[in-house]
Design a protein around this motif. Structure first.
Motif, PDB file in Angstrom:
ATOM      1  N   THR A  17     -61.323  24.507 152.732  1.00  0.00           N
ATOM      2  CA  THR A  17     -61.168  25.944 152.488  1.00  0.00           C
ATOM      3  C   THR A  17     -62.248  26.732 153.220  1.00  0.00           C
ATOM      4  N   SER A  18     -63.478  26.242 153.176  1.00  0.00           N
ATOM      5  CA  SER A  18     -64.577  26.925 153.859  1.00  0.00           C
ATOM      6  C   SER A  18     -64.361  26.933 155.366  1.00  0.00           C
ATOM      7  N   GLY A  19     -63.953  25.783 155.918  1.00  0.00           N
ATOM      8  CA  GLY A  19     -63.669  25.739 157.346  1.00  0.00           C
ATOM      9  C   GLY A  19     -62.501  26.625 157.724  1.00  0.00           C
ATOM     10  N   GLY A  20     -61.475  26.649 156.864  1.00  0.00           N
ATOM     11  CA  GLY A  20     -60.328  27.515 157.117  1.00  0.00           C
ATOM     12  C   GLY A  20     -60.708  28.982 157.111  1.00  0.00           C
ATOM     13  N   LEU A  21     -61.594  29.362 156.205  1.00  0.00           N
ATOM     14  CA  LEU A  21     -62.070  30.745 156.167  1.00  0.00           C
ATOM     15  C   LEU A  21     -62.828  31.091 157.447  1.00  0.00           C
ATOM     16  N   ALA A  22     -63.551  30.109 158.003  1.00  0.00           N
ATOM     17  CA  ALA A  22     -64.263  30.341 159.264  1.00  0.00           C
ATOM     18  C   ALA A  22     -63.279  30.617 160.396  1.00  0.00           C
ATOM     19  N   VAL A  23     -62.181  29.848 160.433  1.00  0.00           N
ATOM     20  CA  VAL A  23     -61.138  30.085 161.434  1.00  0.00           C
ATOM     21  C   VAL A  23     -60.565  31.486 161.268  1.00  0.00           C
ATOM     22  N   LEU A  24     -60.246  31.836 160.046  1.00  0.00           N
ATOM     23  CA  LEU A  24     -59.665  33.145 159.757  1.00  0.00           C
ATOM     24  C   LEU A  24     -60.607  34.275 160.166  1.00  0.00           C
ATOM     25  N   TRP A  25     -61.857  34.160 159.789  1.00  0.00           N
ATOM     26  CA  TRP A  25     -62.824  35.217 160.083  1.00  0.00           C
ATOM     27  C   TRP A  25     -63.092  35.335 161.583  1.00  0.00           C
ATOM     28  N   SER A  26     -63.053  34.194 162.293  1.00  0.00           N
ATOM     29  CA  SER A  26     -63.286  34.255 163.736  1.00  0.00           C
ATOM     30  C   SER A  26     -62.146  34.971 164.461  1.00  0.00           C
ATOM     31  N   LYS A  27     -60.969  34.994 163.863  1.00  0.00           N
ATOM     32  CA  LYS A  27     -59.841  35.728 164.426  1.00  0.00           C
ATOM     33  C   LYS A  27     -59.993  37.228 164.174  1.00  0.00           C
ATOM     34  N   TYR A  28     -60.585  37.573 163.032  1.00  0.00           N
ATOM     35  CA  TYR A  28     -60.757  38.980 162.655  1.00  0.00           C
ATOM     36  C   TYR A  28     -62.230  39.251 162.344  1.00  0.00           C
ATOM     37  N   PRO A  29     -63.091  39.181 163.345  1.00  0.00           N
ATOM     38  CA  PRO A  29     -64.532  39.335 163.083  1.00  0.00           C
ATOM     39  C   PRO A  29     -64.926  40.707 162.552  1.00  0.00           C
ATOM     40  N   GLN A  30     -64.044  41.688 162.708  1.00  0.00           N
ATOM     41  CA  GLN A  30     -64.360  43.030 162.235  1.00  0.00           C
ATOM     42  C   GLN A  30     -64.157  43.188 160.736  1.00  0.00           C
ATOM     43  N   LEU A  31     -63.499  42.226 160.099  1.00  0.00           N
ATOM     44  CA  LEU A  31     -63.225  42.337 158.669  1.00  0.00           C
ATOM     45  C   LEU A  31     -64.471  42.059 157.842  1.00  0.00           C
ATOM     46  N   THR A  32     -64.528  42.670 156.667  1.00  0.00           N
ATOM     47  CA  THR A  32     -65.589  42.366 155.710  1.00  0.00           C
ATOM     48  C   THR A  32     -65.225  41.092 154.957  1.00  0.00           C
ATOM     49  N   SER A  33     -66.184  40.557 154.240  1.00  0.00           N
ATOM     50  CA  SER A  33     -65.909  39.363 153.439  1.00  0.00           C
ATOM     51  C   SER A  33     -64.807  39.640 152.423  1.00  0.00           C
TER      52      SER A  33
END
Length: 414
Positions: free
Chosen positions: A275-291
């Protein structure tokens, strides 16, 4: 985490009768593929530029063997709260499977060859934060105190966007009725306030009454349970009313802490790391998003989604492919953060309130707190500070500090 050794090296696979088999679409080991690569089209996500780049994951665990070729270049200099001269880049697990190393491999491994174990976010950076856990090589010493809160705060202060904790402590209801101790909750609030996402294992006690587990029970935490390839919740995956999501956690291949050793195992630990690694993938696609927005996107794209938490699966099962590709409104609901928001607001107000100190010539006010040490365990404490202000003619101030009951909670790998 339940693990089984697969091989000490590729040659051992042949010697033991496990001959080379035709390539499968997903990476992994014979009979233990990383099936989520196909289910989530991970290669497509990578090709689309989402590989975890720019995302720092703090892994609070047993430490990581940073010298393994599968992890080279991905492991930063972290912290070791059991050794003053450590930086977390040594796995302190007694077991050769190496819990911390194994979890890191789920997130960032970049091995090659016919029996590759690939992390879902191969370009993310992991900060290893080692803490004294049961089954580690730390010598019994009175200097071991409760380092979990310190580890969380350290992670937040060192720019971790995701804090991954494949560990947990079963709450003893005979000692405390609180779901989460004030010190742990305060540390998690601090991390969330600094923009980090906090992820923790729900525990492997589903067949043992599902005891409440910290820090997974704390507000604002993404608590993770485990499913198998068929989508069934593992019988040992803890059932909780506070469970957030489920993720693959059965027959998960990992790299061991000793070079050339490969394992597969079960646990909410593995589900948490994925889940943590998946969140990293997701966030790297949308770096402008907040947590907050990243978590909302994850929750809006779950498989088998529930409008309320189900004790077995939480709000549903993560699907990183959906999370990256689906159209999600900017104001998508986020019940995880909604639950902790009122407390964050109170802390923000408290932090902005001026602190009034006694004059220098006044005697020291009574009160304080003490931290007791416990060998190879975390201890957690609750504190209560009351501030009473009265105005009768002239202004007088008194600060009362009441020692709270301390409790000990044994921390284990999930």
């Amino acid at each position: 985490m339940r693990v089984r050794l697969v091989a000490a090296a590729l040659a051992a696979l042949v010697v033991t009768g496990v001959a080379a088999t035709p390539a499968i679409a997903a990476p992994g080991l014979p009979g233990h593929p990383e099936w989520w690569f196909d289910a989530w089209n991970v290669q497509g996500l990578w090709d689309g530029g989402a590989r975890g780049q720019g995302i720092v994951i703090a892994e609070i665990d047993t430490g990581i063997n940073a010298d393994l070729p599968e992890l080279s270049g991905n492991i930063g200099s972290g912290a070791d709260f059991g050794a003053s001269d450590g930086d977390g880049r040594t796995d302190r697990d007694i077991d050769e499977s190496g819990h911390g190393t194994a979890m890191a491999s789920i997130m960032v491994s970049h091995a090659s060859g016919p029996y590759s174990i690939l992390g879902i976010a191969p370009e993310a950076r992991v900060l290893p934060v080692a803490v004294p856990l049961v089954g580690t090589t730390y010598a019994v010493s009175s200097r071991f105190g409760d380092y979990l809160e310190k580890a969380i705060r350290w992670s937040a202060d060192h720019d971790a966007k995701i804090i991954s904790m494949s560990l947990g402590s079963d709450r003893d209801p005979n000692i405390t009725k609180k779901s989460c101790t004030s010190t742990e909750q305060a540390a998690i609030d601090y991390a969330i306030g600094k923009g980090a996402i906090v992820v923790a294992a729900s525990g492997n006690g589903g067949d043992k009454g599902s005891p409440v587990t910290e820090p997974g029970v704390c507000l604002g935490v993404i608590s993770v349970g485990a499913i198998d390839q068929a989508g069934a919740v593992a019988p040992w995956s803890s059932r909780h009313p506070y469970l957030t999501v489920t993720a693959p956690g059965v027959n998960i291949p990992t790299v061991g802490r000793i070079a050339g050793q490969l394992y597969y195992g079960d646990g909410t630990s593995q589900a948490t790391a994925l889940t943590s690694g998946g969140l990293a993938v997701l966030w790297s696609k949308y770096p402008q998003l907040t947590s907050r927005q990243v978590v909302a996107r994850l929750l809006a794209t779950l498989d088998g989604a529930h409008s309320t938490r189900d004790p077995s699966v939480g709000y549903g099962t993560i699907n990183i492919g959906n999370a990256v590709n689906a159209s999600v409104p900017a104001d998508a609901p986020n019940p995880v953060y909604d639950a902790v928001d009122p407390f964050l607001a109170k802390e923000k107000i408290a932090a902005s309130t001026p602190t009034i100190k006694p004059a220098a010539d006044k005697s020291e006010l009574p009160g304080g707190f003490a931290v007791r040490a416990a060998p190879n365990t975390f201890t957690s404490g609750d504190g209560l500070v009351g501030i009473v202000v009265a105005a009768i003619g002239v202004l007088a101030f008194a600060v009362l500090a009441v020692l709270a009951r301390r409790r000990r909670a044994r921390q284990t790998r999930a």
